[in-house]
Design a protein around this motif. Structure first.
Motif, PDB file in Angstrom:
ATOM      1  N   VAL A 133       0.865  -1.172   0.000  1.00 44.13           N
ATOM      2  CA  VAL A 133       0.000   0.000   0.000  1.00 44.13           C
ATOM      3  C   VAL A 133       0.905   1.227   0.000  1.00 44.13           C
ATOM      4  CG1 VAL A 133      -1.826   1.273   1.197  1.00 44.13           C
ATOM      5  CG2 VAL A 133      -1.762  -1.227   1.322  1.00 44.13           C
ATOM      6  N   ARG A 134       0.550   2.197  -0.805  1.00 44.11           N
ATOM      7  CA  ARG A 134       1.322   3.431  -0.878  1.00 44.11           C
ATOM      8  C   ARG A 134       0.394   4.589  -0.565  1.00 44.11           C
ATOM      9  NH1 ARG A 134       4.117   5.800  -6.425  1.00 44.11           N
ATOM     10  NH2 ARG A 134       4.885   7.766  -5.529  1.00 44.11           N
ATOM     11  N   GLY A 135       0.731   5.370   0.442  1.00 41.69           N
ATOM     12  CA  GLY A 135      -0.129   6.493   0.817  1.00 41.69           C
ATOM     13  C   GLY A 135       0.435   7.254   1.997  1.00 41.69           C
ATOM     14  N   ASP A 136      -0.458   7.975   2.678  1.00 43.61           N
ATOM     15  CA  ASP A 136      -0.020   8.774   3.833  1.00 43.61           C
ATOM     16  C   ASP A 136       0.038   7.956   5.111  1.00 43.61           C
ATOM     17  OD1 ASP A 136       0.217  11.006   2.274  1.00 43.61           O
ATOM     18  OD2 ASP A 136      -1.717  11.872   2.841  1.00 43.61           O
ATOM     19  N   GLY A 137      -0.579   6.773   5.124  1.00 41.39           N
ATOM     20  CA  GLY A 137      -0.511   5.939   6.307  1.00 41.39           C
ATOM     21  C   GLY A 137      -1.796   5.199   6.577  1.00 41.39           C
ATOM     22  N   VAL A 138      -1.876   4.618   7.768  1.00 45.95           N
ATOM     23  CA  VAL A 138      -3.017   3.784   8.127  1.00 45.95           C
ATOM     24  C   VAL A 138      -3.367   4.000   9.596  1.00 45.95           C
ATOM     25  CG1 VAL A 138      -1.486   1.824   8.563  1.00 45.95           C
ATOM     26  CG2 VAL A 138      -3.906   1.405   8.169  1.00 45.95           C
ATOM     27  N   CYS A 139      -4.675   4.043   9.877  1.00 43.97           N
ATOM     28  CA  CYS A 139      -5.193   4.289  11.219  1.00 43.97           C
ATOM     29  C   CYS A 139      -5.795   3.001  11.783  1.00 43.97           C
ATOM     30  CB  CYS A 139      -6.269   5.380  11.164  1.00 43.97           C
ATOM     31  SG  CYS A 139      -7.161   5.659  12.706  1.00 43.97           S
ATOM     32  N   PHE A 140      -5.453   2.706  13.030  1.00 42.59           N
ATOM     33  CA  PHE A 140      -5.975   1.548  13.760  1.00 42.59           C
ATOM     34  C   PHE A 140      -6.746   2.118  14.942  1.00 42.59           C
ATOM     35  CE2 PHE A 140      -5.295  -1.774  17.066  1.00 42.59           C
ATOM     36  CZ  PHE A 140      -5.734  -2.905  16.391  1.00 42.59           C
ATOM     37  N   ALA A 141      -8.069   1.956  14.944  1.00 37.97           N
ATOM     38  CA  ALA A 141      -8.909   2.678  15.900  1.00 37.97           C
ATOM     39  C   ALA A 141      -9.757   1.749  16.753  1.00 37.97           C
ATOM     40  CB  ALA A 141      -9.827   3.653  15.169  1.00 37.97           C
ATOM     41  N   SER A 142      -9.997   2.193  17.987  1.00 34.18           N
ATOM     42  CA  SER A 142     -10.938   1.519  18.883  1.00 34.18           C
ATOM     43  C   SER A 142     -12.349   2.030  18.605  1.00 34.18           C
ATOM     44  CB  SER A 142     -10.564   1.807  20.335  1.00 34.18           C
ATOM     45  OG  SER A 142     -10.761   3.191  20.617  1.00 34.18           O
ATOM     46  N   VAL A 143     -13.336   1.414  19.244  1.00 33.47           N
ATOM     47  CA  VAL A 143     -14.715   1.898  19.122  1.00 33.47           C
ATOM     48  C   VAL A 143     -14.798   3.348  19.598  1.00 33.47           C
ATOM     49  CG1 VAL A 143     -17.062   1.631  20.007  1.00 33.47           C
ATOM     50  CG2 VAL A 143     -15.768  -0.378  19.304  1.00 33.47           C
ATOM     51  N   HIS A 144     -14.186   3.629  20.750  1.00 36.35           N
ATOM     52  CA  HIS A 144     -14.219   5.000  21.282  1.00 36.35           C
ATOM     53  C   HIS A 144     -13.534   5.966  20.324  1.00 36.35           C
ATOM     54  CE1 HIS A 144     -14.465   8.158  24.261  1.00 36.35           C
ATOM     55  NE2 HIS A 144     -13.169   8.369  24.155  1.00 36.35           N
ATOM     56  N   GLY A 145     -12.470   5.527  19.678  1.00 34.61           N
ATOM     57  CA  GLY A 145     -11.735   6.398  18.754  1.00 34.61           C
ATOM     58  C   GLY A 145     -12.313   6.465  17.360  1.00 34.61           C
ATOM     59  N   SER A 146     -13.368   5.705  17.090  1.00 31.95           N
ATOM     60  CA  SER A 146     -13.904   5.678  15.726  1.00 31.95           C
ATOM     61  C   SER A 146     -14.555   6.989  15.313  1.00 31.95           C
ATOM     62  CB  SER A 146     -14.915   4.531  15.566  1.00 31.95           C
ATOM     63  OG  SER A 146     -16.119   4.793  16.272  1.00 31.95           O
ATOM     64  N   SER A 147     -14.824   7.856  16.299  1.00 28.58           N
ATOM     65  CA  SER A 147     -15.409   9.158  15.978  1.00 28.58           C
ATOM     66  C   SER A 147     -14.330  10.215  15.719  1.00 28.58           C
ATOM     67  CB  SER A 147     -16.309   9.639  17.124  1.00 28.58           C
ATOM     68  OG  SER A 147     -15.553   9.795  18.319  1.00 28.58           O
ATOM     69  N   ALA A 148     -13.067   9.807  15.754  1.00 29.81           N
ATOM     70  CA  ALA A 148     -11.964  10.758  15.584  1.00 29.81           C
ATOM     71  C   ALA A 148     -11.299  10.564  14.216  1.00 29.81           C
ATOM     72  CB  ALA A 148     -10.974  10.596  16.733  1.00 29.81           C
ATOM     73  N   TYR A 149     -10.030  10.157  14.217  1.00 30.98           N
ATOM     74  CA  TYR A 149      -9.259  10.049  12.975  1.00 30.98           C
ATOM     75  C   TYR A 149      -9.910   9.079  11.984  1.00 30.98           C
ATOM     76  CZ  TYR A 149      -4.678  11.658  11.309  1.00 30.98           C
ATOM     77  OH  TYR A 149      -3.668  12.314  10.659  1.00 30.98           O
ATOM     78  N   TYR A 150     -10.383   7.943  12.501  1.00 33.82           N
ATOM     79  CA  TYR A 150     -11.010   6.947  11.628  1.00 33.82           C
ATOM     80  C   TYR A 150     -12.189   7.559  10.860  1.00 33.82           C
ATOM     81  CZ  TYR A 150     -13.452   2.661  10.251  1.00 33.82           C
ATOM     82  OH  TYR A 150     -14.075   1.677   9.529  1.00 33.82           O
ATOM     83  N   ARG A 151     -12.986   8.321  11.565  1.00 29.06           N
ATOM     84  CA  ARG A 151     -14.157   8.925  10.938  1.00 29.06           C
ATOM     85  C   ARG A 151     -13.754   9.967   9.892  1.00 29.06           C
ATOM     86  NH1 ARG A 151     -19.071  12.014  14.207  1.00 29.06           N
ATOM     87  NH2 ARG A 151     -20.540  12.117  12.457  1.00 29.06           N
ATOM     88  N   SER A 152     -12.680  10.702  10.150  1.00 29.91           N
ATOM     89  CA  SER A 152     -12.247  11.726   9.187  1.00 29.91           C
ATOM     90  C   SER A 152     -11.776  11.107   7.882  1.00 29.91           C
ATOM     91  CB  SER A 152     -11.138  12.596   9.793  1.00 29.91           C
ATOM     92  OG  SER A 152      -9.911  11.894   9.863  1.00 29.91           O
ATOM     93  N   ILE A 153     -11.301   9.856   7.945  1.00 30.93           N
ATOM     94  CA  ILE A 153     -10.849   9.169   6.738  1.00 30.93           C
ATOM     95  C   ILE A 153     -12.005   8.481   6.025  1.00 30.93           C
ATOM     96  CG2 ILE A 153      -9.382   7.312   5.839  1.00 30.93           C
ATOM     97  CD1 ILE A 153      -7.496   7.841   8.217  1.00 30.93           C
ATOM     98  N   THR A 154     -12.838   7.781   6.790  1.00 35.08           N
ATOM     99  CA  THR A 154     -13.857   6.915   6.191  1.00 35.08           C
ATOM    100  C   THR A 154     -15.237   7.567   6.103  1.00 35.08           C
ATOM    101  OG1 THR A 154     -14.555   5.970   8.316  1.00 35.08           O
ATOM    102  CG2 THR A 154     -12.664   4.938   7.212  1.00 35.08           C
ATOM    103  N   ARG A 155     -15.440   8.651   6.845  1.00 31.25           N
ATOM    104  CA  ARG A 155     -16.772   9.272   6.983  1.00 31.25           C
ATOM    105  C   ARG A 155     -17.769   8.315   7.628  1.00 31.25           C
ATOM    106  NH1 ARG A 155     -14.670  14.038   6.883  1.00 31.25           N
ATOM    107  NH2 ARG A 155     -13.653  14.546   4.920  1.00 31.25           N
ATOM    108  N   GLY A 156     -17.261   7.384   8.400  1.00 34.42           N
ATOM    109  CA  GLY A 156     -18.129   6.428   9.082  1.00 34.42           C
ATOM    110  C   GLY A 156     -17.607   6.111  10.470  1.00 34.42           C
ATOM    111  N   MET A 157     -18.408   5.390  11.250  1.00 35.22           N
ATOM    112  CA  MET A 157     -18.042   4.957  12.591  1.00 35.22           C
ATOM    113  C   MET A 157     -18.455   3.494  12.750  1.00 35.22           C
ATOM    114  SD  MET A 157     -19.390   8.335  14.672  1.00 35.22           S
ATOM    115  CE  MET A 157     -19.126   7.593  16.284  1.00 35.22           C
ATOM    116  N   PHE A 158     -18.072   2.883  13.867  1.00 33.51           N
ATOM    117  CA  PHE A 158     -18.478   1.507  14.137  1.00 33.51           C
ATOM    118  C   PHE A 158     -18.721   1.347  15.630  1.00 33.51           C
ATOM    119  CE2 PHE A 158     -13.879   1.806  13.984  1.00 33.51           C
ATOM    120  CZ  PHE A 158     -13.459   1.167  15.136  1.00 33.51           C
ATOM    121  N   ARG A 159     -19.466   0.332  15.996  1.00 32.68           N
ATOM    122  CA  ARG A 159     -19.871   0.135  17.393  1.00 32.68           C
ATOM    123  C   ARG A 159     -19.226  -1.072  18.064  1.00 32.68           C
ATOM    124  NH1 ARG A 159     -23.937   3.439  18.907  1.00 32.68           N
ATOM    125  NH2 ARG A 159     -25.142   4.501  17.271  1.00 32.68           N
ATOM    126  N   THR A 160     -18.653  -1.963  17.285  1.00 29.22           N
ATOM    127  CA  THR A 160     -17.947  -3.121  17.845  1.00 29.22           C
ATOM    128  C   THR A 160     -16.697  -3.374  17.020  1.00 29.22           C
ATOM    129  OG1 THR A 160     -19.176  -4.713  16.470  1.00 29.22           O
ATOM    130  CG2 THR A 160     -20.081  -4.216  18.650  1.00 29.22           C
TER     131      THR A 160
END
Length: 241
Positions: free
Chosen positions: A133-160
């Protein structure tokens, strides 16, 4: 009750503590809990610095207005009464040859040189997910963190589970929601890469040919009053939405 304080405008909360007989201590070893007085950054800092202690989350009204229910004095009263909601958040860990760092929101492998991308291989539970994979990087997020960096990349969240989101990858790579037990290994092909955790000031350098492992630990941190800290009414006062 002895409290270790963490935050910036601590002189605003000290009189409220003193009037309730709450003692401040500089020695974390003798503290019953840590009060994180501030915003998200203060809370993450308290969790990072004192993972062995319960962390009481209180918004600093000088910088983040609160609704009447979550004024600092009322949160202190609830703390003394033992009525604050308690929530346990699992810790995340990044391990590489250069050491380990911990978070609760997210871990992120970045390109350390902003002028070029980072190239890396992705393995999930020992199986190759992407050869390169070539890019700026990759985010590994918890449920609590899914509303932060993960959401800014994917425009989504998750609950489990755990989230894996690829930032600005040259070739389309599907973002994933993984099992909580999943282990992600990222081998840097061209780097170096830089791993950060939450808002921690340090970083972990991963050189070309080295692998960083992301996982969720069995260890947890205890947060008291997180529901009030994340109150939607308070958020409207801060952001007007």
């Amino acid at each position: 009750m002895k409290i270790k304080l963490q935050g910036k405008n601590l002189d605003d909360i000290r009189p409220l503590m003193a009037s309730r007989g709450i003692l401040e201590t500089a020695d974390a070893a003798s503290a019953d809990a840590v009060i994180a007085y501030g915003g998200d950054g203060s809370l993450l800092g308290a969790i990072r610095d004192f993972p062995q202690l319960p962390v009481v989350a209180i918004r600093d009204a000088a910088t983040a207005p609160t609704c009447e229910l979550h004024e600092a004095g009322k949160v202190l009263d609830a703390m003394l009464a033992g009525s604050l909601n308690s929530r346990k958040l699992p810790r995340l860990c990044a391990s590489a040859p250069g050491g380990r760092i911990f978070g609760v929101n997210d871990l992120f492998l970045h390109n350390s040189d902003r002028r070029s991308s980072v190239r890396y291989q992705v393995r999930i539970d020992g199986e190759i997910y992407a050869d390169e994979v070539r890019g700026d990087g990759v985010c590994f997020a918890s449920v609590h963190g899914s509303s932060a960096y993960y959401r800014s990349i994917t425009r989504g969240m998750f609950r489990t589970g755990l989230g894996l989101a690829f930032s600005n990858s040259i070739v389309d790579v599907d973002h994933l929601v993984l099992e909580e037990s999943s282990i992600v290994e990222l081998t840097v092909i061209r780097g170096p890469g830089m791993v950060i955790a939450d808002n921690a000031p340090g970083e972990l350098i991963v050189n070309a040919g080295e692998t960083v492992e992301f996982r969720q630990l069995d260890e947890t941190v205890t947060i008291l009053g997180l529901d009030g800290f994340m109150c939607s009414k308070c958020r409207k006062l801060r952001h007007g939405i």
